[in-house]
Write a protein that holds these residues in place. Structure first.
Motif, short mmCIF file in Angstrom:
data_model
loop_
_atom_site.label_atom_id
_atom_site.label_comp_id
_atom_site.label_asym_id
_atom_site.label_seq_id
_atom_site.Cartn_x
_atom_site.Cartn_y
_atom_site.Cartn_z
N ASN A 384 0.97 -1.10 -0.12
CA ASN A 384 0.29 0.18 -0.36
C ASN A 384 1.00 1.13 0.22
N GLN A 385 1.97 1.43 0.34
CA GLN A 385 3.16 2.62 0.13
C GLN A 385 4.15 2.38 -0.39
N ARG A 386 4.60 1.19 -1.31
CA ARG A 386 5.42 1.40 -2.05
C ARG A 386 5.10 1.26 -3.30
N LYS A 387 5.79 2.50 -4.06
CA LYS A 387 5.02 3.26 -5.17
C LYS A 387 6.42 2.32 -6.60
N VAL A 388 5.87 1.53 -7.37
CA VAL A 388 6.52 1.19 -8.55
C VAL A 388 6.00 1.46 -9.99
N PHE A 389 6.65 1.78 -10.53
CA PHE A 389 6.46 2.31 -12.04
C PHE A 389 5.01 3.73 -11.27
#
Length: 514
Positions: A384-389
């Motif tokens: 939920n907190q990790r951003k990818v692309f």
């Protein structure tokens, strides 16, 4: 903290030697700290961090607990004008609001036929005790490998927690439990299940076993088969947190094959001479008492109560979890054991050993399932907190598929556990031995095999962080490294699966045909 800064004021402090950032409405002055930042100065000087609201960047790299450390709390100089704190850590004793982070009986809006008000009150009090008293010591000792602190055992003894961990029974009669929250006659296996599952929240697998794991499996044979004077003396000392037990069955020569033990007990006047070795014995490094399985001259088995003393030597074994567990190799060198320290009957030791297995395996399973649930919570928070692309990690279908499998495993295991626990509450010992040996074996096999699948999926979700012993993925790394213990201790998965099937085949009706 009383001072308020505008975004423009914060933005002016964006260079080496004069560096401010904002994390969740709080303004931090990192001017002096920046050069000591473990991740390097350049990370803090990034144009999206220096002089900016770096909340998203911070939680992409750090756990909330970092902000709670005194050395970092001192860096707070005020708050950002017009902003409010939006991220609040769960307080000690509170329930998590993350979906599937709690079993359904503890989740808002759900119902259960098993749990009563005294179970719920007990759970609240016990979780707070775990997080206030046990958790700090657990994290320290898991790292340095020392045995759990005596202070923790003393605090547990004050509330008669050590006695309660033995489950319901006459040993609780007359005791005040958890300050009177639950009465001795109310205690059932669900209370014991709650304790096993709540203690797993410490995320310290070796320490968890060190915190009375040996007593949990080594004391019952003494209570159930020892002479009255012996069991009363030992139980009193152990429940007071002053003495510790270890179950010494496994050898280098015999693990699940209990009948293959080579440690010998020779009958002599007034007692036995015990000779042999035991290996991988939990708590043996610091145990005062040993419940030992040995072979007699007649070829049968006998179980003996042995006190640490002349001829008894223990040597720590280093395994892949912390030496806080006290795992050790034991040598018994012509140790004299008084005859009154015989547990059960001569040559009937196998029954004494087997009588302990159902409860032992069930207890291990309670903790295994709860720990698996904590890993599910960790993964749900991370995706939920990790951003990818440029999007949250959960935007990836493959990640959602892994989460679906993880949630399904833990929810099914918990439901099965609660069902078996209910059966235990409504069966006497003979009925449990007859009807639950197979189901408990299957449950433990299922829980530990699915736990290893969840551990592997969690590492994939966390990536490199999942194999790093510190930082964001430290709990994942610890789980992945230590989860095999649950699959081995108390009986290997293949052995338990075979046991369950053989139990079923024994009960096949003679007239059953396709």
């Amino acid at each position: 903290m009383s001072k308020t800064f505008t975004a423009e004021e914060v933005a002016r402090h964006n260079k080496e030697g004069d560096l401010w950032i904002v994390v969740d409405s709080k303004v931090y002055d990192l001017s002096k700290f920046a050069a000591m930042h473990p991740g390097g100065l350049s990370v803090l000087l990034d144009e999206d961090v220096a002089g900016k609201d770096a909340t998203e960047a911070f939680f992409g790299l750090h756990r909330y607990e970092v902000l709670l450390k005194p050395q970092f709390k001192r860096l707070v100089i005020g708050t950002l004008e017009g902003s409010k704190q939006t991220i609040f850590p769960r307080q000690a004793g509170e329930l998590s609001k993350v979906p599937y982070a709690e079993p359904t009986w503890l989740s808002s809006g759900y119902h259960s036929p098993y749990f009563k008000d005294h179970h719920r009150k007990f759970q609240v009090a016990f979780r707070k005790f775990v997080e206030d008293v046990i958790l700090p010591d657990a994290q320290a000792r898991e790292e340095d490998g020392k045995r759990p602190s005596q202070y923790v055992f003393d605090e547990m003894a004050k509330l008669n927690i050590i006695a309660m961990r033995m489950g319901p029974g006459p040993h609780l009669k007359g005791l005040e439990l958890m300050g009177g929250i639950v009465k001795p006659e109310e205690v059932d296996y669900f209370h014991e299940m709650i304790m096993g599952q709540e203690i797993s929240r410490i995320h310290a697998r070796g320490y968890n076993d060190g915190l009375g794991g040996g007593t949990f499996i080594g004391l019952p044979p003494i209570i159930n088969f020892g002479q009255p004077a012996l069991r009363e003396r030992v139980a009193k000392e152990v429940f007071a947190g002053k003495k510790f037990c270890a179950l010494a069955i496994t050898e280098a020569f015999a693990g699940s094959d209990v009948a293959g033990l080579r440690c010998t007990a020779k009958r002599v006047e007034n007692g036995w001479i015990l000779t042999g070795t035991k290996k991988w014995i939990t708590n043996a490094s610091f145990a005062d008492y040993f419940t030992v399985g040995a072979r007699t001259e007649q070829g049968g088995l006998v179980v003996l109560f042995v006190e640490r003393g002349e001829g008894v030597e223990t040597k720590t074994i280093m395994t892949s979890y912390s030496s806080a567990a006290g795992t050790a190799y034991i040598t018994f060198d012509n140790v004299f054991v008084p005859y009154e320290h015989t547990l059960g009957k001569e040559n009937k030791g196998l029954q004494v050993i087997l009588s302990n297995f159902n409860h032992e395996r069930w207890g291990m399973t309670t903790a295994s399932i709860a720990t698996q649930r904590h890993i599910v919570e960790e993964c749900l928070k991370w995706v939920n907190q990790r951003k990818v692309f440029g999007k949250p990690l959960h935007n990836q279908a493959v990640i959602r598929n892994k989460l679906a499998a993880m949630i399904s495993r833990v929810e099914s295991a918990q439901a099965w556990l609660e069902n078996i626990t209910f059966q235990m509450n409504n069966m006497n010992y003979a009925q449990q031995a007859d009807l639950l040996a197979g189901p408990i074996a299957f449950l433990k096999r299922y829980a530990t095999s699915t736990a290893q699948e969840t551990a592997a999926d969690a590492v994939q979700i966390f990536g490199g962080r999942g194999i790093t012993r510190t930082g964001m993925g430290r709990l994942i790394e610890h789980y992945h490294r230590t989860v095999p213990f649950d699959a081995i201790l108390g009986g290997a998965e293949d052995v338990l699966g075979d046991l369950g099937v053989r139990q079923a085949l024994r009960k096949m009706p003679k007239d059953s045909r396709l």
